[in-house]
Scaffold this motif. Structure first.
Motif, mmCIF file in Angstrom:
data_model
loop_
_atom_site.group_PDB
_atom_site.id
_atom_site.type_symbol
_atom_site.label_atom_id
_atom_site.label_comp_id
_atom_site.label_asym_id
_atom_site.label_seq_id
_atom_site.Cartn_x
_atom_site.Cartn_y
_atom_site.Cartn_z
ATOM 1 N N LEU A 3 0.828 -1.247 0.019
ATOM 2 C CA LEU A 3 0.073 0.067 0.126
ATOM 3 C C LEU A 3 0.792 1.157 -0.070
ATOM 4 C CD1 LEU A 3 -1.946 -2.184 1.078
ATOM 5 C CD2 LEU A 3 -3.162 -0.499 2.321
ATOM 6 N N GLN A 4 0.561 2.156 -0.875
ATOM 7 C CA GLN A 4 1.471 3.539 -1.129
ATOM 8 C C GLN A 4 0.339 4.638 -0.779
ATOM 9 O OE1 GLN A 4 4.899 3.667 -1.543
ATOM 10 N NE2 GLN A 4 4.497 5.858 -1.094
ATOM 11 N N ALA A 5 0.669 5.119 0.181
ATOM 12 C CA ALA A 5 0.086 6.296 0.604
ATOM 13 C C ALA A 5 0.811 7.692 0.354
ATOM 14 C CB ALA A 5 -0.275 6.568 2.172
ATOM 15 N N SER A 6 -0.110 8.641 -0.317
ATOM 16 C CA SER A 6 0.452 10.002 -0.709
ATOM 17 C C SER A 6 -0.666 11.221 -0.151
ATOM 18 C CB SER A 6 0.833 10.018 -2.110
ATOM 19 O OG SER A 6 -0.301 9.761 -2.790
ATOM 20 N N GLY A 7 -0.112 12.417 -0.368
ATOM 21 C CA GLY A 7 -0.910 13.526 -0.011
ATOM 22 C C GLY A 7 -0.719 14.151 1.186
ATOM 23 N N SER A 20 -4.404 9.694 -0.630
ATOM 24 C CA SER A 20 -4.658 8.801 -1.525
ATOM 25 C C SER A 20 -3.784 7.549 -0.872
ATOM 26 C CB SER A 20 -4.310 8.813 -2.923
ATOM 27 O OG SER A 20 -4.940 9.925 -3.407
ATOM 28 N N CYS A 21 -4.251 6.416 -1.322
ATOM 29 C CA CYS A 21 -3.810 5.058 -0.938
ATOM 30 C C CYS A 21 -3.963 3.882 -2.077
ATOM 31 C CB CYS A 21 -4.086 4.554 0.563
ATOM 32 S SG CYS A 21 -3.439 3.084 0.891
ATOM 33 N N ALA A 22 -2.976 3.639 -2.677
ATOM 34 C CA ALA A 22 -3.002 2.671 -3.824
ATOM 35 C C ALA A 22 -2.404 1.337 -3.254
ATOM 36 C CB ALA A 22 -2.277 3.228 -5.075
ATOM 37 N N ALA A 23 -3.176 0.242 -3.548
ATOM 38 C CA ALA A 23 -2.807 -1.151 -3.246
ATOM 39 C C ALA A 23 -2.099 -1.861 -4.408
ATOM 40 C CB ALA A 23 -3.827 -1.804 -2.543
ATOM 41 N N SER A 24 -1.210 -2.493 -4.293
ATOM 42 C CA SER A 24 -0.852 -3.307 -5.431
ATOM 43 C C SER A 24 -0.512 -4.742 -4.980
ATOM 44 C CB SER A 24 0.319 -2.652 -6.307
ATOM 45 O OG SER A 24 1.489 -2.344 -5.180
ATOM 46 N N GLY A 25 -0.371 -5.601 -5.973
ATOM 47 C CA GLY A 25 0.142 -6.957 -5.468
ATOM 48 C C GLY A 25 -0.717 -7.923 -5.685
ATOM 49 N N ARG A 26 -0.732 -8.963 -5.206
ATOM 50 C CA ARG A 26 -1.663 -10.260 -5.279
ATOM 51 C C ARG A 26 -2.879 -9.811 -4.315
ATOM 52 N NH1 ARG A 26 0.253 -14.848 -7.805
ATOM 53 N NH2 ARG A 26 -1.232 -16.285 -6.259
ATOM 54 N N ALA A 90 -1.172 14.353 12.741
ATOM 55 C CA ALA A 90 -0.907 12.839 12.974
ATOM 56 C C ALA A 90 -0.232 12.190 11.858
ATOM 57 C CB ALA A 90 -2.063 12.386 13.260
ATOM 58 N N VAL A 91 0.259 11.020 11.994
ATOM 59 C CA VAL A 91 0.577 10.020 11.089
ATOM 60 C C VAL A 91 -0.599 9.407 10.554
ATOM 61 C CG1 VAL A 91 2.171 8.180 10.007
ATOM 62 C CG2 VAL A 91 2.910 10.054 11.672
ATOM 63 N N TYR A 92 -0.975 9.265 9.292
ATOM 64 C CA TYR A 92 -2.235 8.807 8.866
ATOM 65 C C TYR A 92 -1.784 7.653 8.005
ATOM 66 C CZ TYR A 92 -5.124 12.776 9.760
ATOM 67 O OH TYR A 92 -5.728 13.823 10.730
ATOM 68 N N TYR A 93 -2.413 6.253 8.563
ATOM 69 C CA TYR A 93 -2.101 5.071 7.878
ATOM 70 C C TYR A 93 -3.201 4.609 7.298
ATOM 71 C CZ TYR A 93 1.798 5.096 11.471
ATOM 72 O OH TYR A 93 2.904 5.456 11.903
ATOM 73 N N CYS A 94 -3.068 3.982 6.001
ATOM 74 C CA CYS A 94 -4.253 3.373 5.330
ATOM 75 C C CYS A 94 -3.857 1.886 5.486
ATOM 76 C CB CYS A 94 -4.174 3.744 3.798
ATOM 77 S SG CYS A 94 -2.584 3.215 2.874
ATOM 78 N N TYR A 95 -5.202 1.341 5.569
ATOM 79 C CA TYR A 95 -5.009 -0.286 5.583
ATOM 80 C C TYR A 95 -6.237 -0.856 4.742
ATOM 81 C CZ TYR A 95 -9.464 -0.188 8.454
ATOM 82 O OH TYR A 95 -10.628 -0.308 8.975
ATOM 83 N N GLN A 106 2.406 2.819 4.525
ATOM 84 C CA GLN A 106 3.849 2.734 5.682
ATOM 85 C C GLN A 106 3.379 4.302 6.266
ATOM 86 O OE1 GLN A 106 3.147 3.784 2.452
ATOM 87 N NE2 GLN A 106 4.132 6.003 2.092
ATOM 88 N N GLY A 107 2.223 4.863 6.069
ATOM 89 C CA GLY A 107 1.980 6.257 6.930
ATOM 90 C C GLY A 107 2.469 7.258 6.186
ATOM 91 N N THR A 108 1.785 8.403 6.496
ATOM 92 C CA THR A 108 1.846 9.571 5.692
ATOM 93 C C THR A 108 1.583 10.758 6.757
ATOM 94 O OG1 THR A 108 1.639 11.218 3.877
ATOM 95 C CG2 THR A 108 -0.141 9.869 4.675
ATOM 96 N N GLN A 109 2.524 11.663 6.926
ATOM 97 C CA GLN A 109 2.449 12.761 8.085
ATOM 98 C C GLN A 109 1.537 13.943 7.527
ATOM 99 O OE1 GLN A 109 3.946 13.000 11.469
ATOM 100 N NE2 GLN A 109 2.582 14.681 11.409
ATOM 101 N N VAL A 110 0.561 14.234 8.387
ATOM 102 C CA VAL A 110 -0.210 15.403 8.104
ATOM 103 C C VAL A 110 0.165 16.517 9.231
ATOM 104 C CG1 VAL A 110 -2.357 16.513 7.799
ATOM 105 C CG2 VAL A 110 -1.745 14.193 6.643
#
Length: 114
Positions: A3-7, A20-26, A90-95, A106-110
């Motif tokens: 998962l790759q978070a951005s923004g 945004s949070c994009a998931a990739s892989g299987r 906070a640090v924002y984590y997508c899941y 990995q978390g993105t700081q706001v």
């Protein structure tokens, strides 16, 4: 699964960034997509989540200001944050919750500051 978070970044009070949070892989059959956040010295808390049927849950502290959405074709989720306050810092984590378990970004700081 990755998962790759951005923004994230430095935002003025009242600002309206979008994470945004994009998931990739299987990945198969994503059920829930969501965001947690963790402020310094505080426990991680659920911010928002969206289910496969489109239903959503929000923390009381962000209700009416944040909107979560998802693009199933892109395996991507979004968190539109409006009227930001310093306490949203906070640090924002997508899941995601998928057939094979739970995966985290990995978390993105706001940081909300003038």
């Amino acid at each position: 699964v990755q998962l790759q978070a951005s923004g994230g970044g430095l935002v003025q009070p009242g600002g309206s960034p979008r994470l945004s949070c994009a998931a990739s892989g299987r990945i198969s059959s994503i059920n829930v997509m969501g965001w947690y956040r963790q402020a310094p010295g505080k426990q991680r808390e659920l911010v928002a989540r969206i289910f496969g049927d489109g239903s959503t849950n929000y923390a009381d502290s962000v209700m009416g200001r944040f909107t979560i959405s998802r693009d199933n074709a892109k395996n991507t989720e979004y968190l539109q944050m409006n009227s930001l306050k310093p306490e949203d810092t906070a640090v924002y984590y997508c899941y995601i919750v998928h057939r094979n378990g739970v995966s985290w970004g990995q978390g993105t700081q706001v940081t909300v500051s003038s």
